[in-house]
Design a protein around this motif. Structure first.
Motif, PDB file in Angstrom:
ATOM      1  N   ALA A  11      28.803   1.409  22.379  1.00  0.00           N
ATOM      2  CA  ALA A  11      28.786   0.613  21.546  1.00  0.00           C
ATOM      3  C   ALA A  11      30.348  -0.041  20.612  1.00  0.00           C
ATOM      4  O   ALA A  11      30.315  -0.887  19.892  1.00  0.00           O
ATOM      5  CB  ALA A  11      27.971   1.099  20.510  1.00  0.00           C
ATOM      6  N   ASN A  12      31.160   0.810  20.877  1.00  0.00           N
ATOM      7  CA  ASN A  12      32.439   0.777  20.195  1.00  0.00           C
ATOM      8  C   ASN A  12      33.102  -0.705  20.274  1.00  0.00           C
ATOM      9  O   ASN A  12      33.524  -1.053  19.235  1.00  0.00           O
ATOM     10  CB  ASN A  12      33.425   1.650  20.546  1.00  0.00           C
ATOM     11  N   PRO A  13      33.231  -1.372  21.101  1.00  0.00           N
ATOM     12  CA  PRO A  13      33.536  -2.815  21.336  1.00  0.00           C
ATOM     13  C   PRO A  13      32.706  -3.766  20.535  1.00  0.00           C
ATOM     14  O   PRO A  13      33.454  -4.514  19.630  1.00  0.00           O
ATOM     15  CB  PRO A  13      33.587  -3.349  22.754  1.00  0.00           C
ATOM     16  N   SER A  14      31.650  -3.484  20.531  1.00  0.00           N
ATOM     17  CA  SER A  14      30.726  -3.911  19.716  1.00  0.00           C
ATOM     18  C   SER A  14      30.853  -4.017  18.202  1.00  0.00           C
ATOM     19  O   SER A  14      30.898  -4.927  17.113  1.00  0.00           O
ATOM     20  CB  SER A  14      29.144  -4.200  19.939  1.00  0.00           C
ATOM     21  N   ILE A  15      30.887  -2.424  17.826  1.00  0.00           N
ATOM     22  CA  ILE A  15      31.085  -2.131  16.434  1.00  0.00           C
ATOM     23  C   ILE A  15      32.432  -2.735  15.909  1.00  0.00           C
ATOM     24  O   ILE A  15      32.279  -3.417  14.697  1.00  0.00           O
ATOM     25  CB  ILE A  15      31.034  -0.716  16.133  1.00  0.00           C
ATOM     26  N   TYR A  16      33.551  -2.386  16.606  1.00  0.00           N
ATOM     27  CA  TYR A  16      34.662  -3.188  15.988  1.00  0.00           C
ATOM     28  C   TYR A  16      34.725  -4.770  15.904  1.00  0.00           C
ATOM     29  O   TYR A  16      35.318  -5.345  15.031  1.00  0.00           O
ATOM     30  CB  TYR A  16      35.776  -2.625  16.918  1.00  0.00           C
ATOM     31  N   ALA A  17      33.852  -5.435  16.875  1.00  0.00           N
ATOM     32  CA  ALA A  17      33.961  -6.762  16.852  1.00  0.00           C
ATOM     33  C   ALA A  17      33.223  -7.229  15.612  1.00  0.00           C
ATOM     34  O   ALA A  17      33.343  -8.349  14.984  1.00  0.00           O
ATOM     35  CB  ALA A  17      33.184  -7.310  17.918  1.00  0.00           C
ATOM     36  N   LYS A  18      32.307  -6.435  15.054  1.00  0.00           N
ATOM     37  CA  LYS A  18      31.641  -6.779  13.633  1.00  0.00           C
ATOM     38  C   LYS A  18      32.604  -6.366  12.670  1.00  0.00           C
ATOM     39  O   LYS A  18      31.905  -6.733  11.431  1.00  0.00           O
ATOM     40  CB  LYS A  18      30.132  -5.893  13.796  1.00  0.00           C
ATOM     41  N   TYR A  19      33.495  -5.756  12.602  1.00  0.00           N
ATOM     42  CA  TYR A  19      34.091  -5.205  11.511  1.00  0.00           C
ATOM     43  C   TYR A  19      34.647  -6.560  10.894  1.00  0.00           C
ATOM     44  O   TYR A  19      35.119  -7.282  11.127  1.00  0.00           O
ATOM     45  CB  TYR A  19      35.326  -4.525  11.928  1.00  0.00           C
ATOM     46  N   GLY A  20      34.518  -6.305   9.405  1.00  0.00           N
ATOM     47  CA  GLY A  20      35.269  -7.554   8.416  1.00  0.00           C
ATOM     48  C   GLY A  20      34.098  -8.327   8.231  1.00  0.00           C
ATOM     49  O   GLY A  20      34.364  -9.381   7.440  1.00  0.00           O
TER      50      GLY A  20
END
Length: 647
Positions: free
Chosen positions: A565-574
């Motif tokens: 999930a990390n790439p997806s989680i960081y892509a949602k950041y902000g």
């Protein structure tokens, strides 16, 4: 509380310490294979850092026995890492194009020829092959055979007050096996011990919380106790329930239906089905359906005394009940390890990957990074990557000792949470108010002061640091691409100018003072075993809560696996409304709760202890605006689960 492989926690003990770090292999990066001699290929990281010339006590006896595992690199190690990245990255054309377990093995697993060649080499050296899996060849033999096989003498070395066996130089394999062998574990004997078939012990002694309590944050103010930070403070929560946690993290109408969640720990609680069933009915969760809870267990358990087997029952109970409380319709599979040692925990993770038992895996255990050796890091990462290509995501608690300085004397993160291939889950203190309304979160970090003898003040307020969410900057793992331009440069470059992995990635409730209510069969003072309930926390709670939230998100996405999930989680950041940006002073001032405990942990016979627990005081780590090393990008807000809906 989290099961720490190197420590004994309050009520739950855990696993053995591993050899000190050898070399600075970055997790996720293949071990460097450099020419050792023209005919040999070195296996980086196989000589421990503590095996120094100064500590050398001479050659190990040729007749001494060694049990080792030769991990197989598979047919395309670099390709596995590349594909694992591509299917996990929302910006990649291969995103979500997962392979079945069978296809993953066929594409990336070891070939029959590789396995045969490895076995032949080991046997020719005089070693006995004791087991073969798709991941490794297990061998046993005397030191003379090991030295012949791995091209290094075995010596005894002093490590602290003890002496252990280890390779005198980096182990190597014949050049003809280049690319076939990932690494070898077990050559050093710290802390390898002989095993026997133990029976699981009865549950640990009962633990109960004393009141008074708050039923929701702030519902019961400690009006007769001294002020803290200039105001009256509330009593600690009795223990949040699933209804309150679902509301806090934006569950909406989602329940995790048709989503499979796995949990790994060591051993297995003999009363888990009864306890989980009773807890759900008593606390307003949906009743478990027949066949909704599964267990995958080893034939035999080992090292039960050393690992504190009964302590792991509470860990399993917390994990199972927390997942069901937040995602009541998710299918839950508990995969128990034979012991708290890495080889056995790796076997549990491998079972999930090899049979694709679940898409989401919660893991509430770990050790300090200094105890992680490059050989084991490589073995763990291979499993995580094989999971990623199938759409399986691993969630690891970040630790319960903050920056680890108070615990170990050295600032460091925990492992396997430090892996670039897992989602590290940090911890918060959570305030859910009246009507299940989310109020705020702080980073989890506790300072404790006790009530003075005259009851008019707190002694040495705010008191000493006790525990907090693990986090910080790895010393060994390079910065993964998904953290770039999001993690502040000062954190990323704390140990290396080029930038390293920072932990955690995301966070959820962890503070035991704003903790979760669990129900478990425990041993009472009269020797009887009875069901009882108590409040608990730690990042051991945060990991299954986030795993359960991911089950809700997967359901929101139409059942499509989220995978790593990390790439997806960081892509949602902000993005607006997706994360709660957690800070240590969400109300503009310091916060605290009052807590009253039984001195003996069970009843008032030996008196009561009154204390104030400050929130948001995590060692040298701080929860600040934006990404931080206590809570990562924050905790899931109302828009998080919804953000996975397919438009």
């Amino acid at each position: 509380m989290r099961s720490n492989r190197a420590t004994v926690r309050a009520g739950v003990s855990m696993a053995a310490a591993l050899p000190m770090i050898a070399g600075a292999l970055a997790l996720g990066i293949p071990a460097a294979h450099a020419a050792d001699t023209p005919a040999r290929d070195a296996l980086a990281g196989t000589k421990p850092a503590w095996a120094t010339a100064k500590a050398d006590k001479g050659a190990t006896a040729d007749s001494a026995r060694v049990n080792a595992r030769v991990y197989l690199a598979g047919r395309d190690r670099a390709g596995l890492a590349a594909y694992a990245k591509a299917v996990s990255d929302p910006s990649s054309p291969l995103y979500g194009k997962y392979l079945s377990a069978k296809k993953a093995q066929a594409r990336f697993g070891a070939t029959k020829a590789q396995v045969s060649a490895v076995k032949s080499w080991l046997k020719s050296a005089g070693l006995q092959v004791t087991g073969v899996t798709s991941h490794y060849v297990a061998v046993s033999g005397d030191v003379a055979a090991v030295e012949k096989a791995f091209g290094t003498q075995m010596h005894n070395f002093a490590k602290g007050s003890k002496t252990y066996r280890a390779p005198a130089k980096t182990a190597s394999v014949p050049a003809g096996l280049r690319g076939a062998v990932l690494t070898v574990t077990g050559l050093d004997s710290a802390p390898h011990k002989s095993t026997h078939d133990d029976q699981l012990p009865p549950p640990d002694a009962v633990f109960k919380n004393s009141g008074p309590f708050s039923s929701y944050y702030g519902s019961n103010i400690a009006s007769t106790l001294p002020d803290a930070y200039g105001q009256k403070i509330p009593y600690a929560i009795k223990g949040y329930t699933g209804k309150q946690l679902r509301a806090a993290y934006g569950a909406g109408t989602y329940t995790g239906k048709h989503v499979r969640v796995a949990i790994t720990d060591a051993y297995a609680s003999p009363t888990i089905a009864f306890d989980a069933g009773k807890y759900a009915v008593k606390n307003g969760d949906a009743a478990w359906k027949t066949g909704q809870l599964h267990q995958v267990l080893p034939k035999n358990y080992t090292k039960t005394e050393e690992c504190g087997a009964a302590g792991w029952y509470g860990e399993e109970t917390l994990d199972v009940e927390a997942v069901h409380a937040v995602a009541p319709n998710a299918d839950v599979t508990y995969v128990g390890a034979a012991s708290c040692y890495d080889d056995d925990l790796l076997d549990s993770l491998s079972k999930i990957v090899d049979k694709h038992l679940a898409d989401i895996v919660s893991n509430s255990w770990g050790d300090i990074e200094a105890n992680q050796t490059p050989d084991l890091a490589a073995a763990y990462d291979q499993v995580f990557q094989l999971g990623a290509v199938q759409g399986i995501g691993f969630y690891f608690s970040s630790g319960d000792n903050g920056d680890e300085v108070a615990n170990t004397g050295t600032k460091q993160v925990d492992t396997p949470a430090n892996s670039a291939w897992v989602t590290a889950v940090g911890g918060t203190s959570l305030a859910v108010g009246k009507g299940d309304k989310y109020q705020w979160e702080t980073g989890w970090g506790t300072e404790k002061a006790t009530l003075s003898a005259d009851g008019k003040s707190w002694t040495n307020f705010p008191g000493a640091y006790t525990s907090g969410a693990g986090g910080g900057t790895s010393k060994t793992v390079p910065q993964p691409y998904y953290q770039k331009n999001i993690v502040p440069k000062a954190l990323a470059t704390a140990n290396n100018a080029a930038g390293n992995r920072v932990v955690p990635d995301i966070a959820a409730i962890a503070d035991p003072n704003t903790g979760f209510l669990v129900g478990q069969t425990q041993t009472f003072p009269d020797g009887t075993e009875q069901y009882s309930e108590y409040r608990i926390g730690g990042t051991s709670l945060a990991a299954p809560v986030i795993a359960a939230v991911q089950a809700l998100a997967q359901e929101a996405g139409g059942g499509k696996a989220i995978g790593f999930a990390n790439p997806s989680i960081y892509a949602k950041y902000g993005k607006k409304g997706v994360f709660h940006d957690v800070t240590d002073q969400p109300t503009g001032t310091d916060l605290a709760v009052a807590r009253i405990d039984f001195v003996n942990g069970f009843d008032a016979a030996d008196g009561l202890a009154t204390s104030v627990r400050s929130l948001g005081k995590d060692s040298s780590l701080s929860a600040v605006k934006g990404y931080d090393d206590v809570t990562g990008v924050g905790s899931p807000a109302n828009g998080y689960v919804q953000s996975y809906r397919r438009h």
